[in-house]
Enzyme design. Structure first.
Site, short mmCIF file in Angstrom:
data_model
loop_
_atom_site.label_atom_id
_atom_site.label_comp_id
_atom_site.label_asym_id
_atom_site.label_seq_id
_atom_site.Cartn_x
_atom_site.Cartn_y
_atom_site.Cartn_z
N ASP A 12 -61.29 43.24 47.32
CA ASP A 12 -60.07 43.70 46.63
C ASP A 12 -60.16 43.37 45.15
O ASP A 12 -60.45 42.22 44.78
CB ASP A 12 -58.83 42.98 47.17
N GLY A 38 -59.01 43.57 52.93
CA GLY A 38 -59.19 44.49 54.05
C GLY A 38 -58.25 44.04 55.14
O GLY A 38 -58.13 42.84 55.42
N GLY A 40 -58.50 44.25 58.26
CA GLY A 40 -59.21 43.56 59.33
C GLY A 40 -59.53 42.13 58.96
O GLY A 40 -59.20 41.19 59.69
N GLU A 137 -58.48 51.25 59.45
CA GLU A 137 -59.36 51.31 58.26
C GLU A 137 -60.82 51.37 58.66
O GLU A 137 -61.70 51.24 57.81
CB GLU A 137 -59.12 50.09 57.35
N ASN A 180 -45.07 48.32 59.97
CA ASN A 180 -43.93 48.02 59.10
C ASN A 180 -42.90 49.14 59.28
O ASN A 180 -43.13 50.10 60.02
CB ASN A 180 -44.37 47.80 57.65
N GLY A 210 -37.02 40.77 57.38
CA GLY A 210 -37.44 40.11 58.62
C GLY A 210 -38.27 41.00 59.53
O GLY A 210 -39.02 41.85 59.06
N ASP A 231 -46.58 38.39 45.30
CA ASP A 231 -47.57 39.41 45.66
C ASP A 231 -47.48 39.59 47.18
O ASP A 231 -47.82 38.67 47.92
CB ASP A 231 -48.97 38.92 45.25
N ASP A 237 -50.46 41.66 57.36
CA ASP A 237 -51.68 41.16 58.03
C ASP A 237 -51.50 39.70 58.46
O ASP A 237 -51.95 39.29 59.53
CB ASP A 237 -52.89 41.26 57.09
#
Ligand code: ATP
Ligand code: RIB
Length: 291
Positions: A12, A38, A40, A137, A180, A210, A231, A237
């Site tokens: 990233d 990532g 994963g 992904e 989400n 929540g 951030d 994840d």
């Protein structure tokens, strides 16, 4: 039990900007840096930091052995991470606005060069009742599900990024779906939700509002912890990894959700994705300070 994560591995690059630029607009970043991410890899980090047992199957470029070393040092079994000479490691460009929100562009690279034979070798080391964890992904998710089902494994799918044509063929096989709220809306409007098994758990995260778990007529909702986010990259994840590790360790659902929520609250309080994921001990301290 153990978790096999067939998942993406990215480098990233973060650019911190006052706000996400409009189309055609150029903005100066206040800072930038690179770290591992990532969906994963982040989820494997979160499982390991939650104390779970995780094997990661994926791929990186042959020159990127340092990525595998970093993952291994974090407690992730990387014997099934392939090193490919003809593919770059996956990358992500992450713009983070001053309110903590982000915008991400992916380049799949090696994440879309997984081979069914490598996944089969990883599955052959698992046992009935273990979990297969997937995101959207990597390639070969349908093959991974078929192999894992044949081995008696349970299937957890973090349906992100949501692409209906990728998710629809998998949804009927899923025991635990993690989305989400935007992905949940996409799931409903694509009609895919109707294919979810009645016994499946759906875990829907709602950012600072929540999360909730739905199964049959049961719903468990929990609030988010109040923190100052800097951030939010990798919040979902972190929640996924801690929650799945929790239920794999037979922790009761409300407690697994609370620990996942605490881990995600700590994670959004720091910059970066995998580097911001707390340990189980840090989650214990946070929870002790928050009633
Ligand atoms: P991302 O794609 O950025 O990794 P996501 O969109 O998949 O995240 P969210 O629903 O935004 O996932 O967040 C996951 C969980 O992280 C939430 O359920 C919550 O527990 C925690 N979280 C996210 N944002 C905040 C916040 N601002 N304050 C506290 N907790 C947060
Ligand atoms: O969920 C966050 C992750 O999405 C980032 O680490 C980035 O690599 C993308 O895959």
């Amino acid at each position: 039990m153990a978790i096999l994560n067939v998942g993406s591995i990215n480098v990233d690059t973060f650019y911190r900007v006052p706000r996400i630029p409009q189309p055609g607009e150029t903005l100066a970043a206040t800072s930038h840096d690179s770290s591992l991410g990532g969906k994963g890899l982040n989820q494997s980090f979160a499982i390991a930091r939650a104390g779970g047992t995780v094997l990661h199957a994926g791929a990186v470029n042959g020159q990127d052995g340092d990525i595998i070393a970093t993952m291994t040092n974090a407690g992730i079994d990387c014997r099934h991470v392939a090193r490919l000479d003809d593919c770059p490691t996956g990358t992500a460009l992450v713009l983070v606005a001053s309110d903590g929100e982000n915008s991400i562009v992916l380049s799949h690279g090696a994440n879309h060069a997984l081979k069914e034979a490598d996944i089969a070798r990883a599955v052959s080391e698992m046992h009935a009742g273990d979990w297969l964890l997937l995101q959207n992904e990597t390639n070969a998710n349908q093959s991974a599900v078929a192999l894992a089902k044949a081995a008696g494994m349970k299937i957890a799918l973090a349906a992100a990024p949501f692409v209906a044509s990728d998710i629809l063929p998998l949804i009927g096989e899923v025991d635990l779906l993690l989305v989400n709220e935007i992905e949940f809306e996409q799931l409903v409007s694509s009609g895919a939700e109707a294919s979810l098994s009645k016994d499946a758990m759906a875990l829907i995260t709602r950012g600072s509002d929540g999360a909730e778990m739905r199964r049959r007529n049961e719903t468990i909702a929990i609030p988010a912890f109040r923190v100052e986010p800097v951030d939010t990259t990798g919040a979902g994840d972190t929640f996924t990894g801690f929650f799945l590790a929790g239920i794999d360790q037979k922790i009761a659902l409300p407690e697994a959700m609370t620990r996942a929520s605490a881990a995600a609250a700590l994670q959004v309080s720091k910059h970066g994705a995998s580097v911001a994921i707390p340990t189980s001990a840090e989650v214990d301290i946070f929870l002790a300070g928050h009633g």
